[in-house]
Design an enzyme around this catalytic site. Structure first.
Site, PDB file in Angstrom:
ATOM      1  CG  ASP A  71      -0.328  -0.003   2.524  1.00 34.58           C
ATOM      2  OD1 ASP A  71       0.910  -0.107   2.592  1.00 34.58           O
ATOM      3  OD2 ASP A  71      -1.056   0.105   3.535  1.00 34.58           O
ATOM      4  CB  SER A  72       4.562   1.695   0.458  1.00 33.49           C
ATOM      5  OG  SER A  72       4.922   0.485  -0.188  1.00 33.49           O
ATOM      6  CG  ASP A 110       0.182  -4.115   1.848  1.00 28.26           C
ATOM      7  OD1 ASP A 110      -0.219  -4.834   2.783  1.00 28.26           O
ATOM      8  OD2 ASP A 110       0.928  -3.130   2.005  1.00 28.26           O
ATOM      9  CE  LYS A 140       2.693  -5.812   4.059  1.00 32.25           C
ATOM     10  NZ  LYS A 140       2.048  -4.764   4.887  1.00 32.25           N
ATOM     11  CD  GLU A 142      -0.341  -1.696   7.941  1.00 29.35           C
ATOM     12  OE1 GLU A 142      -0.746  -0.921   8.838  1.00 29.35           O
ATOM     13  OE2 GLU A 142       0.306  -1.308   6.950  1.00 29.35           O
ATOM     14  CD  GLU A 208       6.908  -0.416   9.027  1.00 26.53           C
ATOM     15  OE1 GLU A 208       6.043  -1.091   8.457  1.00 26.53           O
ATOM     16  OE2 GLU A 208       7.200   0.748   8.684  1.00 26.53           O
TER      17      GLU A 208
HETATM   18  O1  KIV Z   1       3.446  -1.238   1.983  1.00 27.09           O
HETATM   19  C1  KIV Z   1       4.613  -1.485   2.283  1.00 27.09           C
HETATM   20  O2  KIV Z   1       5.574  -1.099   1.609  1.00 27.09           O
HETATM   21  C2  KIV Z   1       4.853  -2.275   3.488  1.00 27.09           C
HETATM   22  C3  KIV Z   1       6.274  -2.520   3.881  1.00 27.09           C
HETATM   23  C4  KIV Z   1       6.770  -1.351   4.635  1.00 27.09           C
HETATM   24  C5  KIV Z   1       6.420  -3.788   4.651  1.00 27.09           C
HETATM   25  O3  KIV Z   1       3.943  -2.658   4.142  1.00 27.09           O
END
Ligand code: KIV
Length: 290
Positions: A71-72, A110, A140, A142, A208
């Site tokens: 999600d980055s 993500d 993934k 959180e 993290e």
């Molecule tokens: O979205 C992302 O890049 C992440 C990493 C920081 C693990 O979740």
């Protein structure tokens, strides 16, 4: 499960006839069980973010075991300042680009903020879109203890889940900003979260911004592999955002980032040379002209 199925015997990227080396180089396509087997053998693995076809191909060729369509993308591709605004509809095409472009890496989709927290059902339906429409091999999310019902539901429904604990950027406003998690008395919380996501069925867990000794203890106590980002070098794997690691983004970086290249300078110099040659008329030259 054995790690010597027929699809895994040829050395990855090696010329014909090269004897198979030990370790993940022999694996033709990374599956979740390979990561657990690597942990059991004490072998580390690497993960990078990727959001497009060409970086996915390059990182896959380099032997990176896991590519995360994070999600980055929100603040590395889509122009936002945090990961919060990105939507499922924005991330799915990026996930599809990456999953179509790899032959070996495990591709993680993500789940963005707001797309799974409301209920296990909401989470399952979102995760299923990442698998069906994005071609992700797993997802993934959180959260620790509080996300166990979501992880159980997805795992029961055939979706492998990578959890993410410690500092969780989607909860930035609840956690009071970018802060190390698990210092002092709160170390137990990290361990509780790690055990909860393992018990719920997660196949791995990102940690993290967790102190190195806490991350090492969690790694030793878990059967599933841990992946560190700002969590020291005793995790089973490591992950970085590629624009940070390879210097496309510059400016103030978190302490856990190591910069392996200076791509911003390379691109800036190239763009300036192109601009100058267009303006002085030296490009296109005769060899570029039909
Ligand atoms: O979205 C992302 O890049 C992440 C990493 C920081 C693990 O979740």
């Amino acid at each position: 499960m054995s790690s010597s199925t027929p699809e895994e015997t040829a050395p990855y990227g090696a010329p014909a006839g090269t004897p198979a080396p030990a370790g993940s180089a022999t694996i033709k396509r990374i599956r979740t069980h390979h990561l657990r087997e690597m942990k059991q053998r004490g072998e580390r693995f690497s993960m990078l973010t990727s959001y497009d076809q060409l970086t996915a191909q390059i990182f896959d060729e380099a032997g990176i075991e896991i590519l995360l369509v994070g999600d980055s993308a929100s603040n590395n591709v889509l122009g936002n300042t945090t990961s919060l605004p990105v939507t499922v509809d924005e991330l799915i095409p990026l996930t599809r680009a990456v999953s179509r472009s790899v032959t070996r890496a495990l591709v993680v989709g993500d789940l963005p903020f707001g797309s799974y927290q409301a209920s296990p059902e909401q989470g399952y339906l979102t995760a299923a879109r990442f698998m069906k429409e994005g071609g992700a091999h797993c997802v993934k999310l959180e959260g620790g203890v509080e996300m166990a019902p979501q992880i159980e539901r997805m795992t029961r429904g055939g979706i492998p889940v990578m959890a993410h604990i410690g500092f969780t950027p989607q909860s930035e406003h609840t956690l009071g900003g970018y802060r190390v998690q698990g210092r002092g008395d709160t170390a137990d919380r990290v361990l509780r979260d790690a055990l909860a996501v393992q018990d719920a069925g997660a196949f791995s867990v990102v940690m993290e911004m967790v102190p190195g000794d806490v991350a090492a203890e969690v790694t030793a106590k878990l059967e599933i592999p841990t992946i560190g980002i700002g969590a020291g070098n005793r995790c089973d794997g490591q992950v970085l955002v590629w624009q940070d690691a390879f210097g496309l983004r510059t400016g103030k970086m978190p302490r856990f980032v190591k910069q392996y290249a200076d791509l911003r300078t390379v691109l800036l110099d190239a763009a300036r040379s192109y601009d100058a040659e267009v303006k002085d008329g030296s490009f296109p030259a005769p060899e570029h002209t039909f």
